[in-house]
Design a protein around this motif. Sequence first.
Motif, mmCIF file in Angstrom:
data_model
loop_
_atom_site.group_PDB
_atom_site.id
_atom_site.type_symbol
_atom_site.label_atom_id
_atom_site.label_comp_id
_atom_site.label_asym_id
_atom_site.label_seq_id
_atom_site.Cartn_x
_atom_site.Cartn_y
_atom_site.Cartn_z
ATOM 1 N N LEU A 23 -10.036 -9.490 -11.203
ATOM 2 C CA LEU A 23 -10.848 -9.080 -12.350
ATOM 3 C C LEU A 23 -11.108 -7.579 -12.336
ATOM 4 O O LEU A 23 -10.953 -6.892 -13.356
ATOM 5 C CB LEU A 23 -12.185 -9.828 -12.337
ATOM 6 N N GLU A 24 -11.518 -7.062 -11.169
ATOM 7 C CA GLU A 24 -11.843 -5.641 -11.091
ATOM 8 C C GLU A 24 -10.594 -4.775 -11.246
ATOM 9 O O GLU A 24 -10.635 -3.707 -11.861
ATOM 10 C CB GLU A 24 -12.560 -5.333 -9.778
ATOM 11 N N VAL A 25 -9.479 -5.211 -10.683
ATOM 12 C CA VAL A 25 -8.248 -4.440 -10.810
ATOM 13 C C VAL A 25 -7.778 -4.404 -12.261
ATOM 14 O O VAL A 25 -7.419 -3.344 -12.792
ATOM 15 C CB VAL A 25 -7.153 -5.026 -9.891
ATOM 16 N N ARG A 26 -7.796 -5.548 -12.936
ATOM 17 C CA ARG A 26 -7.365 -5.578 -14.341
ATOM 18 C C ARG A 26 -8.276 -4.744 -15.222
ATOM 19 O O ARG A 26 -7.840 -4.174 -16.232
ATOM 20 C CB ARG A 26 -7.312 -7.016 -14.850
ATOM 21 N N ALA A 27 -9.550 -4.648 -14.853
ATOM 22 C CA ALA A 27 -10.483 -3.838 -15.631
ATOM 23 C C ALA A 27 -10.113 -2.363 -15.611
ATOM 24 O O ALA A 27 -10.449 -1.617 -16.534
ATOM 25 C CB ALA A 27 -11.901 -4.021 -15.093
ATOM 26 N N THR A 28 -9.380 -1.945 -14.582
ATOM 27 C CA THR A 28 -8.942 -0.542 -14.499
ATOM 28 C C THR A 28 -7.624 -0.304 -15.218
ATOM 29 O O THR A 28 -7.158 0.839 -15.311
ATOM 30 C CB THR A 28 -8.757 -0.118 -13.030
ATOM 31 N N GLY A 29 -6.984 -1.375 -15.690
ATOM 32 C CA GLY A 29 -5.696 -1.239 -16.353
ATOM 33 C C GLY A 29 -4.517 -1.414 -15.426
ATOM 34 O O GLY A 29 -3.364 -1.292 -15.855
ATOM 35 N N ILE A 30 -4.767 -1.699 -14.163
ATOM 36 C CA ILE A 30 -3.695 -1.908 -13.183
ATOM 37 C C ILE A 30 -3.329 -3.384 -13.143
ATOM 38 O O ILE A 30 -4.196 -4.261 -13.212
ATOM 39 C CB ILE A 30 -4.131 -1.405 -11.785
ATOM 40 N N HIS A 31 -2.026 -3.672 -13.019
ATOM 41 C CA HIS A 31 -1.543 -5.052 -13.058
ATOM 42 C C HIS A 31 -1.078 -5.588 -11.703
ATOM 43 O O HIS A 31 -0.751 -6.760 -11.587
ATOM 44 C CB HIS A 31 -0.345 -5.165 -14.023
ATOM 45 N N TYR A 32 -1.045 -4.726 -10.685
ATOM 46 C CA TYR A 32 -0.294 -5.064 -9.469
ATOM 47 C C TYR A 32 -1.125 -4.697 -8.243
ATOM 48 O O TYR A 32 -1.669 -3.597 -8.151
ATOM 49 C CB TYR A 32 1.013 -4.262 -9.487
ATOM 50 N N VAL A 33 -1.224 -5.622 -7.286
ATOM 51 C CA VAL A 33 -1.882 -5.323 -6.014
ATOM 52 C C VAL A 33 -0.921 -5.621 -4.862
ATOM 53 O O VAL A 33 -0.162 -6.580 -4.914
ATOM 54 C CB VAL A 33 -3.187 -6.127 -5.820
ATOM 55 N N TYR A 34 -0.955 -4.791 -3.850
ATOM 56 C CA TYR A 34 -0.102 -5.010 -2.678
ATOM 57 C C TYR A 34 -0.833 -5.899 -1.672
ATOM 58 O O TYR A 34 -1.185 -5.477 -0.575
ATOM 59 C CB TYR A 34 0.276 -3.674 -2.042
ATOM 60 N N ALA A 35 -1.026 -7.137 -2.037
ATOM 61 C CA ALA A 35 -1.735 -8.090 -1.191
ATOM 62 C C ALA A 35 -1.248 -9.495 -1.545
ATOM 63 O O ALA A 35 -0.860 -9.750 -2.686
ATOM 64 C CB ALA A 35 -3.242 -7.981 -1.416
ATOM 65 N N PRO A 36 -1.250 -10.407 -0.556
ATOM 66 C CA PRO A 36 -1.840 -10.284 0.775
ATOM 67 C C PRO A 36 -0.856 -9.804 1.840
ATOM 68 O O PRO A 36 0.354 -9.952 1.682
ATOM 69 C CB PRO A 36 -2.246 -11.718 1.084
ATOM 70 N N CYS A 37 -1.407 -9.246 2.914
ATOM 71 C CA CYS A 37 -0.611 -8.972 4.106
ATOM 72 C C CYS A 37 -0.576 -10.241 4.944
ATOM 73 O O CYS A 37 -1.619 -10.724 5.384
ATOM 74 C CB CYS A 37 -1.232 -7.818 4.901
ATOM 75 N N VAL A 38 0.604 -10.796 5.126
ATOM 76 C CA VAL A 38 0.728 -12.044 5.896
ATOM 77 C C VAL A 38 1.366 -11.781 7.264
ATOM 78 O O VAL A 38 1.961 -12.671 7.877
ATOM 79 C CB VAL A 38 1.518 -13.119 5.113
ATOM 80 N N ALA A 39 1.206 -10.534 7.744
ATOM 81 C CA ALA A 39 1.669 -10.203 9.091
ATOM 82 C C ALA A 39 0.923 -11.054 10.112
ATOM 83 O O ALA A 39 -0.260 -11.356 9.951
ATOM 84 C CB ALA A 39 1.436 -8.728 9.380
ATOM 85 N N VAL A 40 1.613 -11.424 11.179
ATOM 86 C CA VAL A 40 0.998 -12.141 12.294
ATOM 87 C C VAL A 40 0.924 -11.161 13.457
ATOM 88 O O VAL A 40 1.922 -10.889 14.117
ATOM 89 C CB VAL A 40 1.820 -13.393 12.669
ATOM 90 N N CYS A 41 -0.259 -10.601 13.672
ATOM 91 C CA CYS A 41 -0.419 -9.576 14.710
ATOM 92 C C CYS A 41 -0.404 -10.217 16.086
ATOM 93 O O CYS A 41 -1.340 -10.918 16.471
ATOM 94 C CB CYS A 41 -1.718 -8.810 14.506
ATOM 95 N N ARG A 42 0.640 -9.948 16.846
ATOM 96 C CA ARG A 42 0.780 -10.525 18.175
ATOM 97 C C ARG A 42 0.394 -9.561 19.289
ATOM 98 O O ARG A 42 0.460 -9.922 20.465
ATOM 99 C CB ARG A 42 2.238 -10.974 18.374
ATOM 100 N N ASP A 43 -0.010 -8.355 18.925
ATOM 101 C CA ASP A 43 -0.421 -7.368 19.917
ATOM 102 C C ASP A 43 -1.428 -6.424 19.265
ATOM 103 O O ASP A 43 -1.078 -5.669 18.363
ATOM 104 C CB ASP A 43 0.789 -6.572 20.424
ATOM 105 N N PRO A 44 -2.711 -6.462 19.694
ATOM 106 C CA PRO A 44 -3.728 -5.645 19.037
ATOM 107 C C PRO A 44 -3.552 -4.148 19.219
ATOM 108 O O PRO A 44 -4.269 -3.367 18.581
ATOM 109 C CB PRO A 44 -5.036 -6.127 19.685
ATOM 110 N N ARG A 45 -2.619 -3.729 20.039
ATOM 111 C CA ARG A 45 -2.348 -2.297 20.145
ATOM 112 C C ARG A 45 -1.716 -1.752 18.865
ATOM 113 O O ARG A 45 -1.718 -0.544 18.630
ATOM 114 C CB ARG A 45 -1.440 -2.021 21.357
ATOM 115 N N TRP A 46 -1.197 -2.644 18.033
ATOM 116 C CA TRP A 46 -0.628 -2.250 16.746
ATOM 117 C C TRP A 46 -1.723 -1.686 15.850
ATOM 118 O O TRP A 46 -2.766 -2.303 15.632
ATOM 119 C CB TRP A 46 0.014 -3.465 16.094
ATOM 120 N N GLY A 47 -1.489 -0.507 15.296
ATOM 121 C CA GLY A 47 -2.491 0.165 14.490
ATOM 122 C C GLY A 47 -2.804 -0.495 13.168
ATOM 123 O O GLY A 47 -3.775 -0.129 12.504
#
Length: 410
Positions: A23-47
Amino acid sequence: MDTFILLVRDPELVKRIGAATALEVRATGIHYVYAPCVAVCRDPRWGRCYESYSEDPKLVQDMTEIIPGLQGDVPDNLPKGVPFITGKEKVIGCAKHYVGDGGTIDGIDEHNTVIDRDELMKIHMPGYFSSISKGVATIMVSYSSWNGVKMHAHHDLITGFLKNTLHFKGFVISDFEGLDRITSPPHANITYSIEAGVSAGIDMFMVPKLYTEFIDDLTMLVKKEYIPISRIDDAVRRILLVKFMMGIFENPFADYSLVRYLGIQENPDIEFVKSNGFSYAIVVVGEHPYAEMHGDSMNLTIADSGPETITNVCGAIECVVIIISGRPVVIEPYVGLIDALVAGWLPGSEGQGVADVLFGDYGFTGKLPRTWFKTVDQLPMNVGDPHYDPLFPFGFGLSTKPTTKGFYFS
């Protein structure tokens, strides 16, 4: 010591978050979000571990419920792999980063995930299975490599598996300047990189700086038949399908009737003093600020003054330590001094979520989505590993009820 976790494993809540975000994104006129991130983090040292829902593939799958929140519920009769977006209050979603970005050696960002195909399918692919089944419209390719082959040039996994085996009909998008990073150093041979990326099956490219070079080189590669026109037709067909499904041609501009959804907060102020004083000190520690590509850490230590503060304050008075971090950090040396430990993760500007449970308005219900290690020497260590010996195991967290005392620990 009591240990409380704020993250709640609630797919329905995640879906509502997706709907509110749309809702909030469409209110700005934007149609596209880069989500969700479905990465499986196997090492918390990853930034970029903070972008991952969990080290557990099943939990990541559960959290893909954000997709119908963003895009709408998929109808029962929708063919497999077809993207689905409905209504002016929804946005185009994007499952990322395909695939294995959370499994790189030592958690080094954009590095190499060394794993056999069975393990890749078992650990890193389930999030995409669920995303596609829920009609996700786009999938973003990872900067990382799988067994030495850059994902941006991986025809087998993009065209062969994603498009042909999983029947994904949406479009595949590169990461930001991902083409450049096919070569080392980046942009060393952009003509080669364009051919490799397009031929691998990527349909849309983020090339913000040198887009004219991209257009010229791609045109040349097609004219000289290094890239068949059928590959271009496939990309155009997929992009137009998503745009038509989105209704962009019928409604290309912002709908100002949605502006009322921007920044709504029922209770914008946080009331921090809700009782007549208490005998606990609250110590807030965490990581230094960082963003993607700049957060890798081989030691995962709390930021300077944090350890000293814990030692000085908690050594003198009963204390609650709140950790603000994107991942587990080294806390084991200090647990003997701490009376209660709250994993607050990254609440952003919404500190009220922490305050509400800390002051007893709501009970703690969250459970650890990833293993909290004792020392970094144990890493990588994930639930199910034979050497599993955590400080706090995957799924750990205390459940409490709301309290009328005003401060939960008083």
